[in-house]
Design an enzyme around this catalytic site. Structure first.
Site, PDB file in Angstrom:
ATOM      1  N   HIS A 127      -9.422  -0.871  -7.583  1.00 41.33           N
ATOM      2  CA  HIS A 127      -9.017   0.293  -6.788  1.00 41.33           C
ATOM      3  C   HIS A 127      -7.818   1.004  -7.404  1.00 41.33           C
ATOM      4  O   HIS A 127      -7.801   2.244  -7.495  1.00 41.33           O
ATOM      5  CB  HIS A 127      -8.685  -0.165  -5.366  1.00 41.33           C
ATOM      6  CG  HIS A 127      -8.263   0.936  -4.453  1.00 41.33           C
ATOM      7  ND1 HIS A 127      -9.149   1.845  -3.932  1.00 41.33           N
ATOM      8  CD2 HIS A 127      -7.034   1.280  -3.964  1.00 41.33           C
ATOM      9  CE1 HIS A 127      -8.493   2.705  -3.159  1.00 41.33           C
ATOM     10  NE2 HIS A 127      -7.219   2.379  -3.164  1.00 41.33           N
TER      11      HIS A 127
ATOM     12  N   ASP B  49       0.837  -1.198   0.000  1.00 37.95           N
ATOM     13  CA  ASP B  49       0.000   0.000   0.000  1.00 37.95           C
ATOM     14  C   ASP B  49       0.870   1.245   0.000  1.00 37.95           C
ATOM     15  O   ASP B  49       1.500   1.570   0.992  1.00 37.95           O
ATOM     16  CB  ASP B  49      -0.896  -0.029   1.246  1.00 37.95           C
ATOM     17  CG  ASP B  49      -1.943   1.055   1.250  1.00 37.95           C
ATOM     18  OD1 ASP B  49      -1.914   1.922   0.369  1.00 37.95           O
ATOM     19  OD2 ASP B  49      -2.807   1.027   2.147  1.00 37.95           O
TER      20      ASP B  49
END
Length: 427
Positions: free
Chosen positions: A335, A241
């Site tokens: 995403h 991330d």
């Protein structure tokens, strides 16, 4: 959650005796830096690189973590461009009834003096708790910001930036007002949990009668040195991330993240805006998915963060690549596809989040997720367009819930002899 992404001197047995003789924690914490002081500054810079690189490098020995030091004084406040820290506290205050500009100025003066001492590895000037007595600075950073209501309470409405207007509502919001916003915001980060907690207690005590705590949240990241080489962090979903985070070496980094020196209002020169969101991850639902299904939701491989279109983590994602059946390899609602800056008019923000875990709900559901913190020169050009796009069709949205939110104006760094916010409060 956008797709952004020193050798120390050994303390001798004689030191405790020195502490008993009155030199207290000052001697031990300074001696920990010792002749490694210069190396500590260098390693602070090396530690910052952890948040921005995936290139293999020598692991940082865990025994050197205490000597890392960030500088309090500078063009920008600390805690923005440094790499992810192992422990963090986010805390918001409301000014007390009757407290105004004078009390706020005195509070920021106290807070700045305390932050400068603690970031240098020294004890607080008054009533130090000794929690961090044996530790070095451990890359401690303390950052201060102002919320929308601060300007009304201090009579400074004319100095409130337009960029601090309340964020729009998003369909995925389930916000708890008691844990959102606030007059004042403080971000604390360090590579040692006790050092971070020590700073938290000092800041709370310094608030005195001038301000009361509105909310406080605690988070964590992986400790520097825990992996064989510096790498992009993972979140509680197990995903890498932060791959596309802007880097300080980017030519347009300052333009995207910081208010220019000629910007308005003048007191925000070299400052930034922090959007803070408490995002619960619905981990029980997420973990029911197969690994392949999780990768489709994100658009990246879970093992190494590489795009599903192929390559390595930093390989440019091929949004047009299709499989044998003509389907996009990176799903249309993935995403990583939706949050890309080039899919949002170039909108970019610097993400410096912490994971959190606050136990279990009565039904056994984990209260865990991300304390999302992002930095940008203007939230209307940074956070808002990306979140609007995610709000309209992000596959990840069914596995997360936004439970708290805040927007804060974070002024530029304090020069020596100044306190943070002085140009606003005494201008």
């Amino acid at each position: 959650m956008a797709d952004q992404t020193t050798p120390s001197e050994v303390i001798t047995p004689e030191e405790p005796a020195a502490e008993r003789n009155g030199t207290a924690a000052v001697l031990s914490r300074r001696k920990l830096l010792g002749t490694a002081g210069a190396a500590g500054v260098v390693l602070g810079a090396a530690g910052a690189a952890v948040g921005y690189t995936t290139a293999p490098a020598q692991a940082t020995p865990l025994t050197s973590l205490g000597a890392g030091r960030a500088m309090f004084h500078g063009k920008h406040q600390p805690g923005i461009t440094e790499g992810l820290q192992a422990r963090g506290h986010l805390i918001a205050f409301d000014l007390a009834v009757g407290a105004g500009r004078k009390e706020a100025a005195a509070l920021l003066r106290r807070w700045s003096a305390t932050a400068e001492r603690l970031m240098a590895g020294e004890p607080a000037a008054h009533d130090d708790t000794a929690v961090a007595r044996d530790a070095g600075p451990s890359s401690l950073t303390i950052t201060f910001g102002f919320g929308h209501g601060f300007f009304t309470r201090t009579g400074l409405e004319k100095q409130r930036p337009a960029a601090l207007d309340p964020l729009p509502d998003f369909s995925s919001d389930r916000l708890d007002k008691a844990r959102s916003n606030g007059d004042l915001w403080v971000q604390i980060g360090a590579d040692d949990a006790l050092v971070a907690f020590h700073a938290l207690r000092a800041i709370q005590k310094d608030a005195g009668a001038a301000a009361r705590v509105r909310w406080q949240m605690t988070g964590f990241n992986r400790s520097p040195g825990a992996t064989a080489h510096p790498m992009t962090a993972r979140n509680l979903m197990g995903q890498i991330d932060g791959t596309r985070n802007p880097k300080p070496t980017d030519a347009d980094f300052d333009e995207r993240i910081f208010v220019p020196a000629s910007g308005e209002p003048a007191w925000m020169a070299n400052g930034s805006y922090a959007v803070v969101r408490r995002i619960r991850m619905l981990l029980d639902d997420w973990e029911k998915l197969t690994g392949a299904a999780q990768e489709d939701v994100i658009g990246r491989r879970k093992s190494d963060g590489a795009p599903l279109s192929g390559g390595a983590e930093t390989t440019e994602m091929d949004l047009e690549k299709a499989d044998d059946r003509g389907n996009y390899v990176v799903p249309i609602n993935a995403h990583a596809r939706i949050s890309r800056p080039d899919q949002n008019g170039g909108a970019a923000m610097l993400r410096r989040p912490f994971s959190y875990h606050d136990g279990l709900d009565p039904d056994g559901t984990p209260d865990a997720g991300l304390l999302f913190v992002c930095w940008q020169a203007d939230p209307l050009r940074g956070f808002v367009p990306v979140q609007r796009k995610l709000d309209r069709g992000d596959a990840l949205s069914q596995f997360v819930r936004h439970e708290a939110s805040g927007l804060f104006a974070v002024p530029g760094g304090a020069a020596r002899g100044e306190y943070v916010g002085q140009r606003l409060l005494e201008g």
